[in-house]
Design a protein around this motif. Structure first.
Motif, PDB file in Angstrom:
ATOM      1  N   LYS A 237      48.487 -22.388  54.554  1.00 48.43           N
ATOM      2  CA  LYS A 237      49.080 -23.378  55.449  1.00 48.43           C
ATOM      3  C   LYS A 237      50.603 -23.367  55.323  1.00 48.43           C
ATOM      4  O   LYS A 237      51.320 -23.441  56.334  1.00 48.43           O
ATOM      5  CB  LYS A 237      48.526 -24.768  55.120  1.00 48.43           C
ATOM      6  CG  LYS A 237      47.071 -24.956  55.532  1.00 48.43           C
ATOM      7  CD  LYS A 237      46.495 -26.255  55.013  1.00 48.43           C
ATOM      8  CE  LYS A 237      47.139 -27.454  55.636  1.00 48.43           C
ATOM      9  NZ  LYS A 237      46.466 -28.718  55.206  1.00 48.43           N
ATOM     10  N   ASP A 391      43.965 -20.956  61.602  1.00 48.16           N
ATOM     11  CA  ASP A 391      44.587 -22.242  61.271  1.00 48.16           C
ATOM     12  C   ASP A 391      43.570 -23.375  61.353  1.00 48.16           C
ATOM     13  O   ASP A 391      43.559 -24.289  60.514  1.00 48.16           O
ATOM     14  CB  ASP A 391      45.760 -22.527  62.226  1.00 48.16           C
ATOM     15  CG  ASP A 391      47.025 -21.768  61.839  1.00 48.16           C
ATOM     16  OD1 ASP A 391      47.135 -21.383  60.655  1.00 48.16           O
ATOM     17  OD2 ASP A 391      47.882 -21.556  62.704  1.00 48.16           O
ATOM     18  N   ASN A 395      42.313 -25.716  58.227  1.00 48.73           N
ATOM     19  CA  ASN A 395      42.672 -27.139  58.271  1.00 48.73           C
ATOM     20  C   ASN A 395      41.479 -28.076  58.388  1.00 48.73           C
ATOM     21  O   ASN A 395      41.623 -29.285  58.178  1.00 48.73           O
ATOM     22  CB  ASN A 395      43.647 -27.400  59.424  1.00 48.73           C
ATOM     23  CG  ASN A 395      45.048 -26.925  59.115  1.00 48.73           C
ATOM     24  OD1 ASN A 395      45.732 -27.493  58.271  1.00 48.73           O
ATOM     25  ND2 ASN A 395      45.468 -25.864  59.773  1.00 48.73           N
TER      26      ASN A 395
END
Length: 449
Positions: A237, A391, A395
């Motif tokens: 991240k 992503d 997440n």
């Protein structure tokens, strides 16, 4: 963590990798040094030909050719390998295996990333009939990374019908083969046969690494530790947020490697979950994602193990489920679960009719996605590429379960009717009606009983 601390950790790993190189760990590959991994002509066709050729400098006679015939399930073609001659670039044919005594010829058309040329395969067949043997028995092998079919333009007047190419009264045998399955299987069998000859073992092993690199399964012996570092949620991240900054761009290849691995791990987990939790429905899931960075054909789900690797399944007709990411810069972008045709059906106009057949049998799909029997968007995406998907995976800790729940519900809803269609497609009358869009849902329900 500050930027300096993060970059210091990366640099420490890089330094450790340099020490590994000094101690003899390396990814040096003579093939990749001399040619691009994707060089069809000068690397792949040349090396494959060099092994297949019984008169080649390997001095192993027909061993490699015999193993190739067996690995690609070509025994039924009954070519006499003791009479076989293997040539390269004969009239532009990538590799040609000829048994002139028995009038048998195997054309190997090798495609990695290059586009098909107009009437390419048709011209090769014509050349053999016109220049070599008018009574030839011909087998066309179309070799790609994952076993896709040739384009209609390449086939010219020939049409793909199951495991044959047909042009009026002319017909030749056909099979799609892949580096991922057939070539790697052949190479590993060659290694076993040559296990007492270190020179051959090293050469073939290095070529196997090139093939694995192309299909995305090669593990770099030096940079794995850096990839592992970037695979940690917090580190990935952090890098993703800063990837466009100058200090981070020098590590973009490592970031790309970690991104691919995140997608691969997720797809393996999702494939395993489908296979485990939908076992009672008899479905088989396969992770098919390509190596190229934005290739998002993801997972195929078959209603029978006999339909698995449908491009290689001797022309077996079936329809199947597919998880796929659509990316065309508009509102269609997203992750989909679909029901699609395996392209082994007769009727060249079939693809254009799919949406009408699907609407009649499976109901109307939401949105405007075309050329599928039926589909459902399971995740909206802005770009539809693997960077965005990675992503989301990183997440959202519950993403796997969320996506599986939607796929699970969709497959359970449609698997019965898909299985019924597949069970009856080997019947020519049924297949003809299905392709023409004349099978109704009510008729299919009668077939189910």
């Amino acid at each position: 963590m500050t930027k300096q601390e993060f970059l210091r950790k990366i640099n420490d790993i890089k330094a450790q990798n340099e020490q590994k190189k000094i101690r003899g760990f390396n990814d040096y590959n003579i093939f990749s040094t001399l040619h691009k991994d994707s060089d069809e002509v000068n690397l792949h066709s040349r090396f494959i030909h060099s092994l297949l050729d019984p008169s080649g400098k390997h001095n192993q006679g027909t061993i490699f050719l015999d193993l190739f015939m067996r690995s690609c399930s070509l025994d039924e073609f009954k070519i006499d390998i003791n009479n076989a001659k293997v040539t390269r670039e004969d009239h532009n044919i990538d590799i040609l295996i000829s048994d002139e005594v028995n009038s048998k010829y195997i054309i190997i058309e090798n495609k990695i990333y290059a586009e098909d040329q107009k009437e390419q395969i048709q011209n090769y067949i014509k050349y053999i009939y016109d220049e070599l043997d008018e009574k030839a028995d011909i087998y066309v092998l179309y070799l790609t990374l994952y076993g896709k079919k040739p384009s209609d333009a390449s086939l010219g007047k020939f049409k793909l019908d199951g495991n044959y190419l047909k042009n009026g009264k002319e017909q030749v045998k056909f099979k799609s083969i892949s580096y991922k399955n057939d070539i790697l299987k052949w190479l590993n069998e060659c290694r076993v046969e040559m296990q007492n000859l270190l020179k051959f073992d090293l050469i073939i092993s290095q070529y196997i690494d090139v093939v694995k690199s192309l299909i995305g399964t090669y593990k770099n012996s030096i940079s794995d530790s850096l990839t592992d570092f970037l695979l940690t949620k917090e580190n990935y991240k952090y890098f993703s947020r800063n990837k466009d900054r100058d200090e981070f761009r020098i590590y973009e290849n490592d970031y790309e490697g970690a991104t691919k691995q995140i997608i691969e791990n997720f797809l393996n987990d999702l494939t395993g979950k489908i296979n485990n939790e939908l076992k009672s429905y008899g479905v088989i899931a396969e992770n098919i994602r390509g190596e190229r960075i934005n290739d998002l054909d993801l997972i195929e789900v078959y209603t029978s193990s006999t339909h698995r690797f449908w491009e290689l399944a001797e022309g077996r007709k079936c329809i199947l489920f597919r998880v796929y990411s659509w990316q065309h810069g508009n509102s269609k972008n997203g992750l989909y679960i679909e029901i699609i045709n395996n392209y082994n059906m007769p009727d060249e106009d079939f693809t254009q009719k799919q949406r009408f057949i699907g609407r009649e049998i499976f109901g109307k799909s939401e949105g405007k996605r075309e050329r599928q029997f039926h589909y459902q968007k399971i995740l909206p995406l802005t770009n539809g590429n693997i960077w965005e998907l990675a992503d989301i995976i990183i997440n959202d800790d519950n993403f796997l379960n969320t996506i599986f729940d939607v796929i699970n519900a969709y497959i359970i809803e449609h698997v019965g009717i898909v299985r019924t269609i597949n069970k009856n497609l080997e019947d020519k009358k049924f297949a003809k009606k299905f392709v023409e869009g004349k099978i109704t849902r009510k008729e299919l329900e009668q077939y189910e009983q």
